[in-house]
Design an enzyme around this catalytic site. Structure first.
Site, mmCIF file in Angstrom:
data_model
loop_
_atom_site.group_PDB
_atom_site.id
_atom_site.type_symbol
_atom_site.label_atom_id
_atom_site.label_comp_id
_atom_site.label_asym_id
_atom_site.label_seq_id
_atom_site.Cartn_x
_atom_site.Cartn_y
_atom_site.Cartn_z
ATOM 1 N N LYS A 171 0.853 -1.187 0.000
ATOM 2 C CA LYS A 171 0.000 0.000 0.000
ATOM 3 C C LYS A 171 0.888 1.235 0.000
ATOM 4 O O LYS A 171 1.554 1.539 0.986
ATOM 5 C CB LYS A 171 -0.904 0.052 1.231
ATOM 6 N N GLU B 113 10.598 1.380 10.305
ATOM 7 C CA GLU B 113 11.498 2.525 10.321
ATOM 8 C C GLU B 113 10.640 3.751 10.584
ATOM 9 O O GLU B 113 9.803 4.123 9.758
ATOM 10 C CB GLU B 113 12.273 2.687 9.012
ATOM 11 N N CYS C 210 13.127 11.055 7.214
ATOM 12 C CA CYS C 210 13.186 10.493 8.571
ATOM 13 C C CYS C 210 14.526 10.771 9.244
ATOM 14 O O CYS C 210 14.582 11.042 10.445
ATOM 15 C CB CYS C 210 12.933 8.985 8.535
ATOM 16 N N GLU D 211 9.646 15.995 16.176
ATOM 17 C CA GLU D 211 9.996 15.767 14.774
ATOM 18 C C GLU D 211 9.135 16.691 13.918
ATOM 19 O O GLU D 211 7.931 16.472 13.746
ATOM 20 C CB GLU D 211 9.767 14.311 14.364
#
Length: 490
Positions: free
Chosen positions: A183, A259, A294, A391
């Protein structure tokens, strides 16, 4: 040579299951171009029934085709042919990747597409290099382990590098003999379909690589919970990773590779070998893909004596970046993926400034494009600052100064994240001490960012995830181990 018109890019609003397109009869999601906010397609949302169809198709292909049972070298040969087709298709894939993502077309053509192809080649080459082993047992026994594919792998890829991140999921799984149901993000769904088409052209059996479209709440959750999905691999936010773990636990405690988020420090000592080069490296590590990475190096921790000079060098690099649509070859500053994310970035910066941070540069959207946020440096931030702790997933770099090694390590520590870290120093002893001491899954020394060495795994500590992408570890994670013990006949 890289420019194209977004109106000329044709996308297919469909799923790809069993080697064919399936037009969606489900509800449609609007898909927007990040560069200008225009709705350019509708996306069908796979419901639980269609997810079940895709997984069953993958399961049947796994059981009835020769993908898992054929010689690993034959499987590798098909995957290498697939990689060659991807390389040859750059004129189609790069605009398709760029039009609806944050990836400027020049970057997509020169990096994303070749990197995707080379990653597939790397894992293809591992297909016949890993297997079971004979164990040390009594002389009248034979003990051994056998490696086997899981069957069907559920993969969920993020929006920030659609092709590359998808390849990190599908390539090791398929090289190990599995079928995959992928997906992609509902924000960047279309380039993956072309990847699936090329797989069929290369000779991958129909049903071994399937693409289902939809959102995480319905489609992603159904994929994770399906009883015939034996393992799930995901890249994305820490919160979504936790939800995936819960779904997998609820439906049979299947293994996961995750991750997740990061808040990575870049530590610079006064003895850094080349401060101008270091400035370019640090600037690139937070401005690349507009910080929507990331492993973005979002926290600069610099020794006090060189802080001003380094910040000036970073600012010069920021000033040289050009905001523009992803379909322009001149664009070097990517757009933000959505208005919602743009607003989130701006609000975190505003709150941080209200709490005492000083804006060295940036701190606002680009003057001629609301889709772009200018690369930003914030100084005067405390360790408790939201800009230091959260973040942001945008081009925002916080700056903190230190005097000695102990202070640098204390500032580099983060209570939640441990994805990556960078440091710049000419002192090899210090570099190795810090590499040991930093709580991060990857440590870069006198550089920041991955190379083309796919053998080096990537993955985080703490809430930055579990398991590894890339490297032989990613391949091995897509196989299960069976133990066999034989008694010799008397």
């Amino acid at each position: 040579m890289f420019d194209f018109s977004p109106q000329q890019v044709v996308v297919r609003s469909a799923h790809f299951i069993g080697g064919i397109y399936i037009e969606g009869q489900q509800s449609l999601l609007d898909v927007l171009r990040p560069s200008d906010g225009v709705v350019y397609a509708g996306l069908p949302v796979a419901d639980a029934a269609l997810v079940d169809h895709a997984v069953e198709n993958a399961w049947q292909a796994f059981k009835t085709s020769d993908w898992a049972s054929q010689s690993p070298r034959d499987r590798a040969r098909i995957m290498r042919r697939w990689a060659d087709l991807i390389d040859a298709d750059v004129a189609t894939l790069a605009p398709l990747e760029a039009v609806g993502s944050t990836r400027p077309v020049k970057d997509a053509a020169q990096w994303d597409v070749p990197f995707t192809a080379e990653g597939i080649r790397f894992f293809a080459e591992l297909a016949d290099k890993h297997g079971g082993e004979v164990a040390a047992t009594r002389s009248d026994h034979l003990g051994m382990t056998i490696t086997e594919p899981y069957g069907v792998i559920g993969a969920i890829a993020p929006w920030n590098f659609p092709l590359v991140m998808a390849s990190w999921k599908i390539a090791p799984a398929m090289a190990a003999g599995n079928a995959v149901v992928l997906k992609p993000s509902e924000m960047t769904p279309f380039s993956i379909l072309r990847l699936a088409e090329l797989a069929i052209q290369a000779g991958v059996p129909a049903g071994i690589f399937n693409v289902i479209q939809g959102d995480g709440r319905l489609t992603g959750d159904a994929l994770c919970r399906h009883p015939k999905v034996a393992k799930v691999t995901f890249t994305g936010s820490t919160a979504t990773g936790a939800a995936i773990m819960r779904a997998c636990a609820d439906s049979g405690t299947k293994p996961v590779t995750l991750e997740l988020g990061g808040k990575s420090p870049q530590i610079v000592f006064a003895d850094a070998p080349d401060l101008d080069k270091t400035a370019r490296t640090i600037a690139g590590a937070i401005s690349g893909n507009a910080g929507q990475v990331c492993v973005a190096g979002s926290r600069l921790i610099v020794q006090r004596g060189v802080a001003e000079r380094l910040m000036e060098g970073i600012r010069r690099h920021f000033d040289g970046l050009r905001a523009g649509p992803t379909w322009s070859g001149a664009t070097s500053l990517a757009p933000i993926i959505s208005t919602k994310q743009q607003q989130r970035i701006a609000m975190i910066v505003e709150r941080s400034v209200a709490a005492g941070a000083q804006v060295i540069c940036g701190g606002t959207s680009a003057p001629d494009s609301a889709a772009h946020y200018l690369p930003t440096m914030l100084s005067g931030v405390s360790q408790a600052s939201e800009a230091v702790q959260a973040e942001i997933f945008g081009p925002v770099l916080t700056v903190q100064s230190f005097d000695d090694d102990a202070e640098a390590l204390a500032l580099a520590a983060h209570p939640d994240y441990g994805l990556a870290a960078g440091m710049h120093t000419a002192d090899l002893n210090r570099a190795l001490r810090f590499a040991r001491s930093l709580e991060a899954g990857t440590v870069w020394i006198n550089r920041y960012g991955r190379s083309g060495d796919f053998i080096i795994p990537t993955g985080g500590y703490k809430r930055s995830g579990m398991g590894k992408d890339l490297g032989r570890q990613a391949f091995e994670a897509n196989q299960r181990i069976k133990s066999v013990l034989i008694d010799f006949a008397a």
